[in-house]
Design a protein around this motif. Structure first.
Motif, PDB file in Angstrom:
ATOM      1  N   ASP A   3       4.518  -6.187  -0.501  1.00 45.47           N
ATOM      2  CA  ASP A   3       3.836  -6.321  -1.496  1.00 45.47           C
ATOM      3  C   ASP A   3       2.403  -6.813  -1.734  1.00 45.47           C
ATOM      4  O   ASP A   3       1.755  -5.891  -1.390  1.00 45.47           O
ATOM      5  N   GLN A   6       0.441  -5.413   1.098  1.00 43.43           N
ATOM      6  CA  GLN A   6      -0.402  -4.197   0.700  1.00 43.43           C
ATOM      7  C   GLN A   6      -2.056  -4.770   0.242  1.00 43.43           C
ATOM      8  O   GLN A   6      -2.444  -4.330  -0.172  1.00 43.43           O
ATOM      9  N   LYS A   7      -1.721  -5.389  -0.722  1.00 44.72           N
ATOM     10  CA  LYS A   7      -2.222  -6.186  -2.250  1.00 44.72           C
ATOM     11  C   LYS A   7      -3.959  -6.611  -1.321  1.00 44.72           C
ATOM     12  O   LYS A   7      -5.032  -6.156  -1.965  1.00 44.72           O
ATOM     13  N   PRO A  36      -2.389   1.423  -5.662  1.00 43.52           N
ATOM     14  CA  PRO A  36      -1.175   1.777  -4.201  1.00 43.52           C
ATOM     15  C   PRO A  36      -1.591   2.904  -3.681  1.00 43.52           C
ATOM     16  O   PRO A  36      -0.583   3.603  -3.706  1.00 43.52           O
TER      17      PRO A  36
END
Length: 667
Positions: A3, A6-7, A36
């Motif tokens: 995560d 991805q951020k 997202p």
């Protein structure tokens, strides 16, 4: 991918794909940071979630490119708390971004499988303010109307009346419109009254068809094209062999055979020489060889390039050994610097200066610019001239141009401001300044005709650039037409200035010099300088296009980013470039006009893909970003092929240290 990874990619996407392209709404940027995108694409595509491209989802549909989503939502001008209709839910990504800003989102999807998946994803994201249903999006959602904003993610031949009627007074609708899948315009409709609407063109786009009662009937919707054939047909093989037989071959552009080409050009008044990219050495070197021969052997009077007028004025001052002081700025110092500030152009500039050295001033070959991006350098040039010849007029000019002064650090900000209701803009004062200068023609021109041409052209540039920046924010066809219309106006002014019978060579991208009527541009309502020249001067125009298969190219990934040397992908099947590559020739000249082979002209007359690389090159989205359909023999009189090419060499400023103050490239 974790995560946090991805951020970080999401933040980079917002910064480099969305904000860098002009989206400035804080609400939109924040919403794009919060949602997202990986949650809205298939699991096996998570690693590509923040790539600058559309991606496939279920039922043969796609999730829209991120910056297109952001640009469309910004155009809705949401302040927060609105009721919004979202037509074409797809995976639910756009609905999720809208829901981070609006009060309530009503989303319609015609495919049940997609609607079910999107509903689950939106719930997982905790977005309780989205109501979703399966239905005909072309008819809207009457019982939930009126809406302050409507966003449609599919194209229709026209804006459905049903959707327009569901807008609140003052509400805005954004959707793609067009009867041709390759030629759609994103429009914004604002409802001004019960039966009064304002329509604005925003951008050239490509969306799937809007199927439904008020859109396309499913049986009428045109099937989407594939990405080309994956094998070479016998017919194409035969055509490639024929091209190889009749073309005039060469191994290097430094040994380009010119005799036959010069005969074909004949007594043409204008020779338009293109390029398939703004960063390929062979294209620059070939057209410089051709231009040098036209100057030496046929007496051409000037060269005009797809460059800014004030920058080329520095070059012109140098190559014509002008006696008045040169402008203070360095030529071609703004992005994309490598386009003209490279070793290849430097070599031609030095050659032209030497060529002019022993000629009388009136016989020296000039070097001019056709483009209009140099808004503030042009203002400075007008003021500098008037300070010298007419100080009272300079005071008036400063007052009139003062309207544009606050936007000098970011000219695109003027475009955004001009979209604001009630903003008067700067059109009237800059046009009035141009008219004043034109009316004073006799008094100023008697002092120095060349300098008067320069100041009038700069004033014309300011007026046209002001209109261009008002139109360019979303990249619509009107901005393209304004730019090429300005370049043609400049060319006409140069022909008048240099006198009856004067002859010029134009250097610009293929997309500018090839006749737009033979390409997808015409379907979008766009024209270019090639079309305008052909219409105005007919057979007195000779156009030359270029192409290549593989090699390297100088380009950036996004506007304003550093230059990179990138590797060109091999040409796609079903493209002119693939046909030429299959000839097995390192390079060739191919006549396409009346001097060309009839069999080749007929074979190439069938529309195919053609590649165009500008200052931006994105190999990962090459088919969508860099290919269009064209009919080559109707586009150019001659085609020059270089099978393997290499990038231009940018000027190394360290090598210029100690150069004379008059040297146009400076340090």
């Amino acid at each position: 991918m974790t995560d946090p990874d991805q951020k970080a990619r999401r933040e980079a996407m917002v910064d480099y794909q969305v904000r860098a392209r002009g989206v400035r709404s804080p609400a939109v940027l924040e919403a794009m940071r919060q949602v997202p995108r990986e949650a809205f694409v298939p699991l096996d595509l998570h690693e590509f979630a923040y790539d600058d491209t559309a991606l496939p989802i279920a039922a043969g549909q796609t999730i829209t490119q991120p910056w297109i989503v952001a640009m469309m939502i910004e155009a809705l001008d949401l302040k927060g708390g609105e009721r919004v209709l979202d037509v074409g839910t797809g995976s639910g990504y756009a609905a999720a971004v809208l829901a981070r800003i609006a009060g309530q989102v009503y989303s319609i999807e015609r495919i049940g499988e997609l609607a079910d998946q999107a509903r689950r994803t939106l719930i997982d994201q905790g977005l309780a303010n989205v109501e979703l249903r399966v239905g005909d999006g072309s008819l809207g959602w009457p019982d939930a109307s009126p809406f302050e904003a409507i966003m449609v993610a599919a194209a229709s031949p026209s804006v459905p009346d049903a959707l327009k009627r569901q807008l609140a007074i003052g509400g805005r609708l954004v959707m793609p419109v067009g009867a041709d899948e390759r030629a759609q315009e994103l429009v914004r409709i604002t409802r001004l009254g019960d039966d009064e609407y304002r329509c604005e063109d925003l951008a050239d786009v490509q969306f799937v068809p809007l199927l439904g009662e008020a859109g396309w009937d499913e049986s009428r919707a045109r099937p989407r094209r594939g990405f080309g054939r994956h094998t070479t047909s016998e017919r194409d093989q035969s055509l490639s062999h024929r091209i190889a037989d009749v073309a005039e071959g060469f191994e290097s552009v430094d040994e380009l055979p010119l005799a036959g080409l010069l005969d074909r050009i004949g007594d043409s008044r204008l020779v338009l020489i293109g390029e398939a990219s703004h960063g390929t050495s062979e294209f620059y070197r070939a057209r410089q060889r051709i231009t040098g021969a036209l100057i030496k052997e046929q007496g051409f009077d000037f060269v005009a390039i797809e460059g800014d007028w004030p920058d080329t004025a520095r070059i012109d001052h140098y190559v014509r050994h002008a006696e008045y002081p040169p402008s203070e700025w360095t030529a071609f110092a703004r992005f994309p610097t490598w386009m003209w500030r490279n070793e290849e152009v430097r070599g031609f500039v030095d050659w032209l200066r030497e060529h002019n050295a022993d000629r009388a001033p009136a016989k020296r070959v000039a070097f001019h610019g056709l483009d209009l991006y140099s808004l503030y350098n042009s203002i400075a040039a007008v003021l500098e001239y008037l300070d010298e010849v007419d100080p009272e007029a300079a005071v008036v000019a400063r007052e009139r141009y003062g309207c544009l002064t606050p936007f000098e650090p970011d000219p695109a900000a003027y475009a955004r401001m001009s979209l604001s209701p009630g903003y008067a803009g700067c059109e009237a004062p800059v046009v009035e300044m141009l008219r004043d200068l034109q009316q004073r023609h006799r008094g100023y021109a008697e002092q120095d005709g060349d300098r008067f041409l320069d100041v009038v052209q700069n004033a014309r540039l300011v007026a046209n650039a002001e209109e261009y920046y008002r139109s360019m924010f979303y990249g619509s066809r009107s901005a393209w037409n304004l730019r090429d219309g300005h370049m043609f106006e400049t060319l006409e002014a140069l022909l008048v200035h240099h006198g009856e019978g004067s002859r010029g060579v134009i250097w610009a991208h293929n997309s500018h010099v090839g006749d737009a009527r033979a390409t997808d541009m015409s379907r979008r309502g766009e024209f270019n300088i090639g079309q305008l020249c052909r219409t105005r001067f007919g057979e007195a125009v000779y156009t030359i296009g270029f192409g290549t298969d593989t090699g390297t190219v100088a380009a950036a990934s996004n506007w304003g980013e550093p230059m990179e040397v990138k590797t060109l992908r091999s040409a796609l099947p079903d493209s002119y470039e693939r046909l030429c590559h299959e000839t097995g020739r390192a390079g060739f000249l191919l006549p396409l006009g009346k001097h060309g082979d009839a069999q080749v002209r007929e074979g190439l007359g069938e529309p195919r893909l053609e590649r165009a690389v500008g200052v931006i090159y994105r190999p990962e989205t090459e088919r969508a970003s860099h290919y269009f359909h064209a009919a080559l023999p109707a586009q150019f009189d001659e085609y020059i092929w270089v099978d393997r090419s290499r990038a231009v060499t940018p000027l190394d400023s360290r090598e210029l240290e100690g150069a004379a103050d008059t040297y146009p490239f400076g340090v």
